[in-house]
Design a protein around this motif. Structure first.
Motif, PDB file in Angstrom:
ATOM      1  N   GLU A  41       0.853  -1.174   0.000  1.00  0.00           N
ATOM      2  CA  GLU A  41       0.000   0.000   0.000  1.00  0.00           C
ATOM      3  C   GLU A  41       0.897   1.236   0.000  1.00  0.00           C
ATOM      4  N   PRO A  42       0.540   2.263  -0.753  1.00  0.00           N
ATOM      5  CA  PRO A  42       1.330   3.495  -0.718  1.00  0.00           C
ATOM      6  C   PRO A  42       1.318   4.093   0.689  1.00  0.00           C
ATOM      7  N   THR A  43       2.453   4.617   1.099  1.00  0.00           N
ATOM      8  CA  THR A  43       2.550   5.253   2.408  1.00  0.00           C
ATOM      9  C   THR A  43       2.056   6.689   2.313  1.00  0.00           C
ATOM     10  N   THR A  44       1.921   7.316   3.463  1.00  0.00           N
ATOM     11  CA  THR A  44       1.547   8.729   3.499  1.00  0.00           C
ATOM     12  C   THR A  44       2.566   9.543   2.714  1.00  0.00           C
ATOM     13  N   MET A  55       1.470  19.907  -7.266  1.00  0.00           N
ATOM     14  CA  MET A  55       1.674  21.334  -7.018  1.00  0.00           C
ATOM     15  C   MET A  55       2.777  21.911  -7.910  1.00  0.00           C
ATOM     16  N   GLY A  56       3.491  21.021  -8.617  1.00  0.00           N
ATOM     17  CA  GLY A  56       4.577  21.484  -9.482  1.00  0.00           C
ATOM     18  C   GLY A  56       5.890  21.664  -8.748  1.00  0.00           C
ATOM     19  N   PHE A  57       5.995  21.117  -7.519  1.00  0.00           N
ATOM     20  CA  PHE A  57       7.220  21.216  -6.732  1.00  0.00           C
ATOM     21  C   PHE A  57       8.098  20.014  -7.060  1.00  0.00           C
ATOM     22  N   THR A  58       9.117  20.221  -7.863  1.00  0.00           N
ATOM     23  CA  THR A  58      10.000  19.141  -8.292  1.00  0.00           C
ATOM     24  C   THR A  58      11.112  18.922  -7.274  1.00  0.00           C
ATOM     25  N   ASP A  59      11.852  17.806  -7.424  1.00  0.00           N
ATOM     26  CA  ASP A  59      12.997  17.547  -6.542  1.00  0.00           C
ATOM     27  C   ASP A  59      13.922  18.749  -6.557  1.00  0.00           C
ATOM     28  N   GLY A  60      14.422  19.104  -5.388  1.00  0.00           N
ATOM     29  CA  GLY A  60      15.335  20.234  -5.286  1.00  0.00           C
ATOM     30  C   GLY A  60      14.631  21.564  -5.040  1.00  0.00           C
ATOM     31  N   ASP A  61      13.328  21.601  -5.186  1.00  0.00           N
ATOM     32  CA  ASP A  61      12.559  22.827  -4.947  1.00  0.00           C
ATOM     33  C   ASP A  61      12.443  23.024  -3.433  1.00  0.00           C
ATOM     34  N   ALA A  62      12.945  24.142  -2.921  1.00  0.00           N
ATOM     35  CA  ALA A  62      12.947  24.409  -1.480  1.00  0.00           C
ATOM     36  C   ALA A  62      11.537  24.445  -0.896  1.00  0.00           C
ATOM     37  N   ARG A  63      10.551  24.741  -1.730  1.00  0.00           N
ATOM     38  CA  ARG A  63       9.173  24.801  -1.219  1.00  0.00           C
ATOM     39  C   ARG A  63       8.687  23.440  -0.744  1.00  0.00           C
ATOM     40  N   ARG A  64       9.255  22.367  -1.302  1.00  0.00           N
ATOM     41  CA  ARG A  64       8.871  21.018  -0.855  1.00  0.00           C
ATOM     42  C   ARG A  64       9.167  20.849   0.630  1.00  0.00           C
ATOM     43  N   GLY A  65      10.357  21.208   1.021  1.00  0.00           N
ATOM     44  CA  GLY A  65      10.750  21.086   2.425  1.00  0.00           C
ATOM     45  C   GLY A  65       9.949  21.986   3.340  1.00  0.00           C
ATOM     46  N   MET A  66       9.734  23.220   2.891  1.00  0.00           N
ATOM     47  CA  MET A  66       8.967  24.161   3.710  1.00  0.00           C
ATOM     48  C   MET A  66       7.536  23.666   3.921  1.00  0.00           C
ATOM     49  N   LEU A  67       6.914  23.226   2.849  1.00  0.00           N
ATOM     50  CA  LEU A  67       5.538  22.735   2.932  1.00  0.00           C
ATOM     51  C   LEU A  67       5.474  21.468   3.779  1.00  0.00           C
ATOM     52  N   THR A  68       6.446  20.595   3.618  1.00  0.00           N
ATOM     53  CA  THR A  68       6.480  19.363   4.407  1.00  0.00           C
ATOM     54  C   THR A  68       6.552  19.684   5.889  1.00  0.00           C
ATOM     55  N   LYS A  69       7.400  20.625   6.264  1.00  0.00           N
ATOM     56  CA  LYS A  69       7.544  21.011   7.674  1.00  0.00           C
ATOM     57  C   LYS A  69       6.224  21.530   8.211  1.00  0.00           C
ATOM     58  N   GLN A  70       5.560  22.380   7.454  1.00  0.00           N
ATOM     59  CA  GLN A  70       4.292  22.943   7.909  1.00  0.00           C
ATOM     60  C   GLN A  70       3.234  21.853   8.081  1.00  0.00           C
ATOM     61  N   ILE A  71       3.142  20.968   7.113  1.00  0.00           N
ATOM     62  CA  ILE A  71       2.157  19.881   7.176  1.00  0.00           C
ATOM     63  C   ILE A  71       2.503  18.923   8.316  1.00  0.00           C
ATOM     64  N   ALA A  72       3.788  18.617   8.503  1.00  0.00           N
ATOM     65  CA  ALA A  72       4.203  17.717   9.592  1.00  0.00           C
ATOM     66  C   ALA A  72       3.806  18.298  10.945  1.00  0.00           C
ATOM     67  N   ASP A  73       3.954  19.613  11.109  1.00  0.00           N
ATOM     68  CA  ASP A  73       3.547  20.256  12.362  1.00  0.00           C
ATOM     69  C   ASP A  73       2.048  20.107  12.602  1.00  0.00           C
ATOM     70  N   GLU A  82       4.432   9.542  14.162  1.00  0.00           N
ATOM     71  CA  GLU A  82       5.194   8.678  13.257  1.00  0.00           C
ATOM     72  C   GLU A  82       5.034   9.117  11.809  1.00  0.00           C
ATOM     73  N   THR A  83       3.827   9.521  11.451  1.00  0.00           N
ATOM     74  CA  THR A  83       3.581   9.985  10.083  1.00  0.00           C
ATOM     75  C   THR A  83       4.350  11.271   9.833  1.00  0.00           C
ATOM     76  N   ALA A  84       4.318  12.187  10.800  1.00  0.00           N
ATOM     77  CA  ALA A  84       5.058  13.445  10.663  1.00  0.00           C
ATOM     78  C   ALA A  84       6.550  13.163  10.520  1.00  0.00           C
ATOM     79  N   ASP A  85       7.065  12.249  11.347  1.00  0.00           N
ATOM     80  CA  ASP A  85       8.490  11.892  11.268  1.00  0.00           C
ATOM     81  C   ASP A  85       8.834  11.275   9.921  1.00  0.00           C
ATOM     82  N   GLU A  86       7.931  10.435   9.398  1.00  0.00           N
ATOM     83  CA  GLU A  86       8.162   9.801   8.091  1.00  0.00           C
ATOM     84  C   GLU A  86       8.288  10.874   7.003  1.00  0.00           C
ATOM     85  N   LEU A  87       7.402  11.858   7.029  1.00  0.00           N
ATOM     86  CA  LEU A  87       7.466  12.927   6.027  1.00  0.00           C
ATOM     87  C   LEU A  87       8.770  13.710   6.152  1.00  0.00           C
TER      88      LEU A  87
END
Length: 112
Positions: A41-44, A55-73, A82-87
């Protein structure tokens, strides 16, 4: 009866053993030896990758990390640590975006 073949393959894979000869005729024939394909099964984080791509955020796009941090919070507020840590492990946001919200820099004067 076809389930027995699949069960034999799964048991063989789980135990790292060959499929017993008496069960070989239950396995669909192929052109050579094969390993059963077990789809996971696909993970989160997999779903989140699709979201980033959408969203058009490709590998290396800094917005990926920023958005991930916000969503993880936000995910942590739902006790899904655990899901937040996985992200965060998968997308490894830059250190500048891993600080807590109260550590955010002040808004520039011209924007006040």
């Amino acid at each position: 009866m076809s389930d027995l073949g699949l069960l034999a393959q799964l048991t063989s894979a789980a135990n790292d053993t060959d499929i017993p000869e008496r069960l070989q005729d239950l396995i669909p024939s192929s052109s050579g030896p094969s390993t059963p394909v077990i789809e996971q099964e696909p993970t989160t984080a997999d779903h989140f990758e699709a979201f980033h791509s959408g969203m058009g955020f490709t590998d290396g796009d800094a917005r990926r990390g920023m958005l991930t941090k916000q969503i993880a919070d936000i995910i942590r507020t739902q006790d899904k640590h655990e899901t937040a840590d996985e992200l965060l492990r998968r997308y490894d946001p830059p250190a500048a975006f891993t600080s807590h919200a109260d550590d955010q820099p002040e808004e520039p004067e011209h924007l006040r």
